[in-house]
Design a protein around this motif. Structure first.
Motif, short mmCIF file in Angstrom:
data_model
loop_
_atom_site.label_atom_id
_atom_site.label_comp_id
_atom_site.label_asym_id
_atom_site.label_seq_id
_atom_site.Cartn_x
_atom_site.Cartn_y
_atom_site.Cartn_z
N THR A 127 89.13 83.37 115.45
CA THR A 127 90.55 83.33 115.08
C THR A 127 91.01 81.92 114.73
O THR A 127 92.19 81.71 114.46
N SER A 128 90.08 80.98 114.70
CA SER A 128 90.43 79.56 114.52
C SER A 128 90.97 79.24 113.13
O SER A 128 91.67 78.25 112.96
N GLY A 152 86.64 95.56 119.56
CA GLY A 152 87.83 96.39 119.59
C GLY A 152 89.09 95.57 119.81
O GLY A 152 90.13 95.81 119.17
N TYR A 153 89.01 94.59 120.71
CA TYR A 153 90.17 93.74 120.94
C TYR A 153 90.46 92.88 119.72
O TYR A 153 91.63 92.63 119.38
N LEU A 154 89.42 92.44 119.02
CA LEU A 154 89.61 91.64 117.81
C LEU A 154 90.35 92.45 116.75
O LEU A 154 91.25 91.95 116.07
N VAL A 155 89.98 93.73 116.62
CA VAL A 155 90.67 94.62 115.69
C VAL A 155 92.13 94.78 116.11
O VAL A 155 93.06 94.73 115.27
N CYS A 159 94.14 91.83 115.16
CA CYS A 159 94.45 91.83 113.73
C CYS A 159 95.57 92.83 113.42
O CYS A 159 96.46 92.55 112.61
N GLN A 160 95.52 93.99 114.05
CA GLN A 160 96.57 95.00 113.83
C GLN A 160 97.92 94.50 114.33
O GLN A 160 98.97 94.96 113.86
N SER A 161 97.89 93.57 115.29
CA SER A 161 99.13 93.00 115.82
C SER A 161 99.56 91.76 115.04
O SER A 161 100.39 90.99 115.52
N ASN A 162 98.95 91.58 113.86
CA ASN A 162 99.26 90.43 113.01
C ASN A 162 99.02 89.11 113.71
O ASN A 162 99.74 88.12 113.50
N GLY A 163 98.01 89.09 114.56
CA GLY A 163 97.67 87.85 115.24
C GLY A 163 98.56 87.51 116.40
O GLY A 163 98.48 86.41 116.95
N HIS A 164 99.41 88.46 116.80
CA HIS A 164 100.33 88.21 117.92
C HIS A 164 100.15 89.30 118.97
O HIS A 164 100.24 90.49 118.68
N THR A 165 99.87 88.90 120.18
CA THR A 165 99.79 89.84 121.30
C THR A 165 100.56 89.24 122.47
O THR A 165 100.62 88.02 122.62
N ASN A 213 98.25 91.10 127.34
CA ASN A 213 97.12 91.68 126.62
C ASN A 213 96.22 90.56 126.09
O ASN A 213 96.44 90.02 125.02
N THR A 214 95.23 90.21 126.87
CA THR A 214 94.32 89.13 126.51
C THR A 214 92.90 89.65 126.49
O THR A 214 92.61 90.73 127.00
#
Length: 212
Positions: A121-122, A185-188, A191-197, A201-202
């Motif tokens: 994600t860098s 799965g968490y990486l997906v 991404c679905q959260s537009n890079g914001h969680t 949720n970590t």
């Protein structure tokens, strides 16, 4: 232009353009122009723009090998309060233990996946989302880790099972397989959260239940 340098020139130039303008806003023609090469030359080295991006991210992963393999030589903080909150075998109504410092197998595994998440994600949401989409949409692509990383994390799992920090008795290779799939799965999800969680949720919280 030396032949052996063309791959790296294409990759680095393309990804600088992706970061500057956004992945979907960069065309193959623009990449060729920036690299001072023809389309046939680019397609000789890479099948598509997606392949360039794919190769770039796996180079990032490869560059993290030494850091992950040397984790065992570091003192990784163990946050017991976070661990306890994910432990379904404990009564959550009980007062949680205070965070402490130490080093155990579970902490090393979690830190290794945190490093991989940071690496992937860098370059920002746009780049990561494009990479993950390429992996999801093309069966020939996948988020994979070099053997040295896989072997190190598997060793950390074995260490955790021996020191009692990992209760799950599954075969270390099988547990590593499950952790990797949960990680992707968490990486997906990221991404679905537009890079914001939200902070609850970590990647740590996603992985921790698999240790019990």
């Amino acid at each position: 232009m030396a032949y052996k340098n063309i791959d790296s020139i294409i990759i680095n130039t393309s990804c600088n353009l992706f970061i500057e303008k956004g992945y979907n806003n960069v065309s193959v023609n623009e990449i060729c122009s920036a690299c001072s090469i023809t389309k046939p030359t680019l397609y000789y080295h890479f099948k598509s723009k997606e392949d360039i991006l794919y190769e770039y991210f796996h180079l990032l992963i490869i560059n993290s090998v030494n850091t992950i393999c040397e984790l065992k030589n570091q003192n990784i903080p163990v946050n017991l309060s976070e661990v306890n909150s994910a432990d379904t075998n404990k009564d959550n109504s009980n007062e949680q233990e205070a965070p402490s410092l130490g080093c155990n197998g579970k902490a090393l595994v979690i830190e290794a996946f945190n490093i991989l998440f940071s690496v992937l994600t860098s370059k920002g949401y746009d780049m990561t989302q494009a990479f993950v989409s390429a992996c999801v949409c093309d069966i020939s692509k996948a988020v994979y880790f070099p053997d040295s990383i896989s072997d190190s994390i598997t060793d950390y799992i074995i260490m955790g099972q021996r020191d009692g920090s990992i209760i799950n008795p599954s075969n270390s290779s099988e547990l590593y397989f499950s952790l990797c799939h949960t990680f992707v799965g968490y990486l997906v999800y990221w991404c679905q959260s537009n890079g914001h969680t939200d902070e609850s949720n970590t990647i740590n919280r996603a992985l921790l239940p698999l240790f019990y």
